[in-house]
Design a protein around this motif. Structure first.
Motif, PDB file in Angstrom:
ATOM      1  N   MET A   1       0.836  -1.191   0.000  1.00  8.74           N
ATOM      2  CA  MET A   1       0.000   0.000   0.000  1.00  8.74           C
ATOM      3  C   MET A   1       0.882   1.257   0.000  1.00  8.74           C
ATOM      4  SD  MET A   1      -3.065   0.814   2.652  1.00  8.74           S
ATOM      5  CE  MET A   1      -2.117   1.556   3.959  1.00  8.74           C
ATOM      6  N   PRO A   2       0.527   2.267  -0.829  1.00  7.39           N
ATOM      7  CA  PRO A   2       1.330   3.496  -0.815  1.00  7.39           C
ATOM      8  C   PRO A   2       1.189   4.238   0.519  1.00  7.39           C
ATOM      9  CG  PRO A   2      -0.581   3.759  -2.247  1.00  7.39           C
ATOM     10  CD  PRO A   2      -0.565   2.326  -1.782  1.00  7.39           C
ATOM     11  N   MET A   3       2.241   4.930   0.914  1.00  6.09           N
ATOM     12  CA  MET A   3       2.246   5.680   2.165  1.00  6.09           C
ATOM     13  C   MET A   3       2.110   7.179   1.886  1.00  6.09           C
ATOM     14  SD  MET A   3       2.305   3.310   4.355  1.00  6.09           S
ATOM     15  CE  MET A   3       2.675   4.075   5.893  1.00  6.09           C
ATOM     16  N   TYR A   4       1.294   7.517   0.930  1.00 10.14           N
ATOM     17  CA  TYR A   4       0.998   8.897   0.572  1.00 10.14           C
ATOM     18  C   TYR A   4      -0.443   8.923   0.051  1.00 10.14           C
ATOM     19  CZ  TYR A   4       2.307   6.833  -3.889  1.00 10.14           C
ATOM     20  OH  TYR A   4       2.397   5.996  -4.957  1.00 10.14           O
ATOM     21  N   PHE A   5      -1.067  10.102   0.073  1.00 10.50           N
ATOM     22  CA  PHE A   5      -2.446  10.197  -0.385  1.00 10.50           C
ATOM     23  C   PHE A   5      -2.503  10.035  -1.906  1.00 10.50           C
ATOM     24  CE2 PHE A   5      -3.106  12.286   3.724  1.00 10.50           C
ATOM     25  CZ  PHE A   5      -4.227  11.592   4.131  1.00 10.50           C
ATOM     26  N   TYR A   6      -3.485   9.289  -2.351  1.00 17.58           N
ATOM     27  CA  TYR A   6      -3.689   9.050  -3.772  1.00 17.58           C
ATOM     28  C   TYR A   6      -5.192   9.011  -4.054  1.00 17.58           C
ATOM     29  CZ  TYR A   6      -4.770   4.299  -2.313  1.00 17.58           C
ATOM     30  OH  TYR A   6      -5.337   3.221  -1.706  1.00 17.58           O
TER      31      TYR A   6
ATOM     32  N   SER B   1      -5.904   4.402   5.126  1.00 18.28           N
ATOM     33  CA  SER B   1      -5.789   3.732   3.827  1.00 18.28           C
ATOM     34  C   SER B   1      -5.091   4.654   2.828  1.00 18.28           C
ATOM     35  CB  SER B   1      -7.172   3.345   3.306  1.00 18.28           C
ATOM     36  OG  SER B   1      -7.884   4.512   2.907  1.00 18.28           O
ATOM     37  N   TYR B   2      -4.952   5.920   3.180  1.00 20.44           N
ATOM     38  CA  TYR B   2      -4.318   6.955   2.359  1.00 20.44           C
ATOM     39  C   TYR B   2      -5.066   7.217   1.065  1.00 20.44           C
ATOM     40  CZ  TYR B   2      -0.426   6.979   5.578  1.00 20.44           C
ATOM     41  OH  TYR B   2       0.339   7.094   6.697  1.00 20.44           O
ATOM     42  N   ASN B   3      -6.310   6.804   0.993  1.00 25.27           N
ATOM     43  CA  ASN B   3      -7.125   7.148  -0.159  1.00 25.27           C
ATOM     44  C   ASN B   3      -7.671   8.556   0.075  1.00 25.27           C
ATOM     45  OD1 ASN B   3      -9.669   7.388  -1.772  1.00 25.27           O
ATOM     46  ND2 ASN B   3      -8.938   5.405  -2.518  1.00 25.27           N
ATOM     47  N   ALA B   4      -7.420   9.451  -0.857  1.00 27.80           N
ATOM     48  CA  ALA B   4      -7.807  10.854  -0.683  1.00 27.80           C
ATOM     49  C   ALA B   4      -9.330  11.014  -0.618  1.00 27.80           C
ATOM     50  CB  ALA B   4      -7.233  11.703  -1.806  1.00 27.80           C
ATOM     51  N   TRP B   5     -10.074  10.176  -1.333  1.00 26.25           N
ATOM     52  CA  TRP B   5     -11.536  10.272  -1.289  1.00 26.25           C
ATOM     53  C   TRP B   5     -12.058   9.922   0.106  1.00 26.25           C
ATOM     54  CZ3 TRP B   5     -12.855  13.163  -4.952  1.00 26.25           C
ATOM     55  CH2 TRP B   5     -12.343  13.040  -6.240  1.00 26.25           C
TER      56      TRP B   5
ATOM     57  N   LEU C   1     -11.250  12.852   2.411  1.00 27.26           N
ATOM     58  CA  LEU C   1     -12.183  13.965   2.217  1.00 27.26           C
ATOM     59  C   LEU C   1     -13.556  13.647   2.814  1.00 27.26           C
ATOM     60  CD1 LEU C   1     -11.211  15.075  -1.394  1.00 27.26           C
ATOM     61  CD2 LEU C   1     -10.713  16.258   0.756  1.00 27.26           C
ATOM     62  N   GLY C   2     -13.995  12.395   2.697  1.00 28.52           N
ATOM     63  CA  GLY C   2     -15.266  11.992   3.309  1.00 28.52           C
ATOM     64  C   GLY C   2     -15.232  12.143   4.819  1.00 28.52           C
ATOM     65  N   ALA C   3     -14.116  11.763   5.441  1.00 29.15           N
ATOM     66  CA  ALA C   3     -13.980  11.904   6.896  1.00 29.15           C
ATOM     67  C   ALA C   3     -13.972  13.371   7.306  1.00 29.15           C
ATOM     68  CB  ALA C   3     -12.702  11.208   7.375  1.00 29.15           C
ATOM     69  N   ILE C   4     -13.297  14.214   6.547  1.00 26.60           N
ATOM     70  CA  ILE C   4     -13.233  15.648   6.861  1.00 26.60           C
ATOM     71  C   ILE C   4     -14.612  16.288   6.701  1.00 26.60           C
ATOM     72  CG2 ILE C   4     -12.248  17.867   6.137  1.00 26.60           C
ATOM     73  CD1 ILE C   4     -10.327  16.011   7.662  1.00 26.60           C
ATOM     74  N   VAL C   5     -15.290  15.993   5.611  1.00 23.74           N
ATOM     75  CA  VAL C   5     -16.629  16.564   5.392  1.00 23.74           C
ATOM     76  C   VAL C   5     -17.608  16.065   6.455  1.00 23.74           C
ATOM     77  CG1 VAL C   5     -18.606  16.598   3.806  1.00 23.74           C
ATOM     78  CG2 VAL C   5     -16.296  16.984   2.938  1.00 23.74           C
TER      79      VAL C   5
END
Length: 144
Positions: free
Chosen positions: A2-7, A117-121, A124-128
């Motif tokens: 798994m990548p360790m950056y947002f994607y 999970s570093y998934n940007a979507w 964003l869902g958690a922030i919203v």
């Protein structure tokens, strides 16, 4: 690995092996679920605060609801009588607070692990969800 950056991607495994997202529709549904979990997290935080405010006069007799609302205008004798809705034994309030606390902790960890999970979507869902939950729930703290 798994990548360790947002994607940004529509493929991710969230929290459990069976929550394997492989389509845009699945990602939208997953983001909505994470958004609702974050919203519920904020709502439970407010519920915990309300239980504590309601329980405080029963635990500390010198603290009344008036003292909690307006400390400078509270009288010296405030808080000697039991407030309505609290029992002489705060055990039930403590049980309610404990149940809210464990639910709050579990939801917080679930949202945190989903964000990891570093998934940007998902992020964003958690922030919203947290933002909307805060905006909707916190006015209820001032309603008596």
């Amino acid at each position: 690995m798994m990548p360790m950056y947002f994607y940004f991607s529509d493929q991710v495994v969230l929290l459990f092996d069976f929550w394997n997202v492989r389509s845009p529709a699945g990602m939208v549904l997953s983001v909505v679920v994470i958004l609702l979990l974050a919203l519920l997290y904020e709502a439970i935080k407010v519920a915990k605060a309300k239980v504590i405010l309601r329980m405080m006069p029963a635990l500390v007799p010198s603290v009344s609801q008036e003292t909690l609302r307006e400390p400078e205008q509270a009288s010296v004798n405030a808080g000697l009588e039991q407030p309505a809705g609290t029992s002489k034994n705060p055990f039930l309030w403590h049980v309610a607070q404990t149940l809210l606390h464990i639910t709050h902790v579990v939801l917080g960890y679930l949202v945190m692990l989903a964000v990891m999970s570093y998934n940007a979507w998902v992020f964003l869902g958690a922030i919203v969800g947290s933002t909307v939950g805060y905006y909707v729930a916190y006015p209820f703290l001032s309603i008596q």
